[in-house]
Design an enzyme around this catalytic site. Sequence first.
Site, PDB file in Angstrom:
ATOM      1  CD  GLU A 126       6.632  -2.201   0.562  1.00  0.00           C
ATOM      2  OE1 GLU A 126       5.642  -1.652   0.023  1.00  0.00           O
ATOM      3  OE2 GLU A 126       7.584  -2.682  -0.092  1.00  0.00           O
ATOM      4  NE  ARG A 154      -0.951  -2.159  -1.077  1.00  0.00           N
ATOM      5  CZ  ARG A 154      -0.535  -3.054  -1.961  1.00  0.00           C
ATOM      6  NH1 ARG A 154      -1.189  -4.200  -2.113  1.00  0.00           N
ATOM      7  NH2 ARG A 154       0.539  -2.820  -2.686  1.00  0.00           N
ATOM      8  CB  THR A 209       0.894   1.854  -0.048  1.00  0.00           C
ATOM      9  OG1 THR A 209       1.098   0.455  -0.282  1.00  0.00           O
ATOM     10  CG2 THR A 209      -0.155   2.336  -1.046  1.00  0.00           C
ATOM     11  CE  LYS A 261       6.613  -0.738  -5.143  1.00  0.00           C
ATOM     12  NZ  LYS A 261       5.553  -0.578  -4.125  1.00  0.00           N
TER      13      LYS A 261
END
Length: 225
Positions: free
Chosen positions: A47, A51, A75, A135
């Site tokens: 993953e 960011r 994200t 998640k």
Amino acid sequence: MTSPVPSAAAASVLDLAPVLPVVVLADAADAVPLARALVAGGLPAIEVTLRTPAALDAIRAISAEVPRAVVGAGTVITPEQVEACTAAGARFLVSPGWTQALLEAMRESGVPYLPGVSTASEVVALLERGVREMKFFPAQAAGGTPYLRSLAGPLPQARFCPTGGIGPATAPEYLALPNVTCVGGSWMVPADAVAAGDWGRIEELARAAAGLGAAGLRDAGGTCR
């Protein structure tokens, strides 16, 4: 509903390995050697979080140059990011939370996705929409293993990838739960090792993390689940 799977060898992205590395990359040039080290250590699903400005280029590079990796984007919080990530080659999507608009965009993307949840109500809302894989974030702050164990009774159809505050010492506790298939974490990609290009160290840490799956097959009393 279970989204299209990333590999014919696994029923779900959750089943590819016991640990999902959560990667933050400042330089896309590190993406390929890092991915190769993780794959060599037994962690094929990766993953890459959105960011940093390098994230999409990193996903693109891994997708093109590391065929044994199953690279995803983390994200993800907007429909526009869903489109950009899949265009870059992301094979699964992970969000810290979800809205209806984001959920619809992820569903329409055609790749597997893990919407983030931290409450029973959010889990029920996703189950109503046909989503069974999620998640759990932020895992430690949101209640950790006691909370997830409590959800297993009334909501056994939900499967989770807990992420947030999990390390090698606590990962086996999560993996021993009946509703947890893998955990997310970044301990196998320490920033100093990435900065130094110490891919051998990362491969060793990845191999140790991949081995945690065997520990997760037993509960605290040593009984196979």
